[in-house]
Design an enzyme around this catalytic site. Structure first.
Site, PDB file in Angstrom:
ATOM      1  N   GLY A 247      53.419  -0.532  50.339  1.00  0.00           N
ATOM      2  CA  GLY A 247      52.937   0.047  50.628  1.00  0.00           C
ATOM      3  C   GLY A 247      53.676   1.062  51.160  1.00  0.00           C
ATOM      4  N   GLY A 250      57.623   1.081  50.004  1.00  0.00           N
ATOM      5  CA  GLY A 250      57.685   1.151  48.085  1.00  0.00           C
ATOM      6  C   GLY A 250      57.478  -0.176  47.553  1.00  0.00           C
ATOM      7  N   GLY A 276      48.053   2.131  44.966  1.00  0.00           N
ATOM      8  CA  GLY A 276      48.716   1.063  43.868  1.00  0.00           C
ATOM      9  C   GLY A 276      47.945   1.971  42.353  1.00  0.00           C
ATOM     10  N   ASP A 277      47.021   1.953  42.442  1.00  0.00           N
ATOM     11  CA  ASP A 277      46.477   2.340  40.409  1.00  0.00           C
ATOM     12  C   ASP A 277      46.819   3.611  40.632  1.00  0.00           C
ATOM     13  OD1 ASP A 277      43.885   0.466  41.892  1.00  0.00           O
ATOM     14  OD2 ASP A 277      43.721   2.400  43.084  1.00  0.00           O
TER      15      ASP A 277
END
Ligand SMILES: Nc1ncnc2c1ncn2[C@@H]1O[C@H](COP(=O)(O)OP(=O)(O)OP(=O)(O)O)[C@@H](O)[C@H]1O
Ligand SMILES: [Mg+2]
Length: 342
Positions: A247, A250, A276-277
């Site tokens: 998150g 990092g 994340g994507d």
């Protein structure tokens, strides 16, 4: 859905060669249409009135493909599409510059309602399970991907598996991708993640909860770098890199001889869903353009922060990541002992 290429048509591979360069292929077996209802306040057990409705192509693969396209890449998207929602997603692919290589199925692609409270900013999401995929449909996707893949391609396999597919489905796709000399990058969770790792993808990326849950690793301590040995345990065979995202803290990235911590630039967080994507999209594109690991991690982290700073999981039509890139910090948490080779 007549926009879909049929199995006997081999034009995309020919076209790739004309354009030169390697492709980013993205497989999302369970795409969706997100239907966002803005309410003042959500009152359960009664009739609620929507103030505004927004419809977006959803699912992780769409977020990855759209980000690749926004960053100047030419994504090719695979998955299962059926019914009216399936047609909507195909249309969106055309609008967003995404090559549509979805497999047409007899089931109906899902709709995920998202109820957003304007007064609090809180949202309630209902994730539909998705249609049941038939064995011959699963086989058609596998064949289309194997036929299209060429050496040097980067293939992102992302999201949950819909009903009908066994937990090893990503593993089968990884094997097909590897046999073509392409690189498989897997971002999933649970048994599908564990099974995929056994087939030696080139890279695994997941968030820290997905990592600790899937592999039975104790939850991260105050210092996430304590997880480095557990990440390293997954390496071997063809698996060269494991990335675990944390998150706003990092990420950790581990290879056979290096461990890196990457810290994102400071942004005012609005909604980190899809970060994340977006990381994976920018990372894969950087790799396809010849970047080394550290540079690709930087590019991914800058794009992920840009996504966290806006409401919807999207970078916008022409993202400028220069300032964000300058704010990314890379640290080496601790030197790793060289691999012991028997
Ligand atoms: N608040 C934030 N500020 C800046 N960068 C962020 C923030 N949140 C996330 N990121 C960046 O995004 C990356 C991925 O975030 P996260 O760990 O939340 O992924 P995820 O849970 O897989 O997200 P999703 O599956 O919704 O795409 C992080 O490694 C970080 O670089
Ligand atoms: Mg994720």
């Amino acid at each position: 859905m007549d926009t879909h290429r049929r199995d006997d048509d081999t034009t995309p591979r020919t076209r790739d060669r004309h354009h030169g360069g390697h492709r980013i292929r993205i497989v999302g077996p369970n795409p969706a249409m997100d239907r966002i209802e803005y309410l003042d306040r959500l009152e359960p057990h009664t009739v609620n009135r929507s103030l505004e409705t927004r419809i977006l192509p959803g699912g992780k693969s769409l977020i990855v493909a759209r980000a690749v396209s926004r960053l100047g890449g030419r994504p090719v998207l695979y998955g299962f599409l059926g019914g009216v929602v399936g047609r909507y997603i195909s249309e969106q692919c055309a609008t967003l510059g995404i090559e549509d290589r979805h497999t047409v199925i007899s089931g109906e692609t899902r709709i995920n309602p998202v109820l957003v409270e304007r007064s609090t900013g809180h949202s309630t999401v209902i994730n539909e399970t998705g249609p049941t995929i038939r064995p011959q449909e699963a086989e058609r996707l596998l064949r289309a991907l194997a036929d299209d893949c060429a050496e040097g391609d980067h293939v992102v396999l992302t999201g949950s598996l819909p009903p009908g597919l066994g937990p090893d489905y990503y593993g089968e796709l990884v094997t097909a991708v590897r046999s073509r000399g392409a690189r498989a990058l897997v971002d999933t969770s649970g048994p599908a993640l564990v099974a995929a790792v056994r087939h030696d993808p080139w890279l695994v990326k997941c968030n820290v909860e997905e990592f600790t849950t899937a592999f039975g690793v104790p939850a991260a301590s105050a210092d996430p770098a304590d997880l480095v040995p557990a990440l390293r345990d997954l390496l071997g065979g063809g698996l060269k890199t494991v990335v675990v995202t944390l998150g706003a803290q990092g990420l950790l990235a581990v290879t056979a001889d290096r461990a890196l911590t990457v810290l994102p630039p400071a942004v005012r967080t609005v909604n980190a869903t899809g970060s994340g994507d977006t990381f994976l999209a920018a990372f894969a594109l950087a790799c396809a353009r010849g970047a080394g690991l550290e540079e690709a991690l930087r590019q991914g982290t800058a794009a992920a922060a840009a996504n966290a700073a806006v409401l919807e999981p999207d970078l916008g039509p022409s993202p400028d990541l220069t300032a964000l890139l300058a704010g990314v910090r890379v640290r080496h948490p601790r030197p790793l002992a060289p691999e012991v080779t028997p």
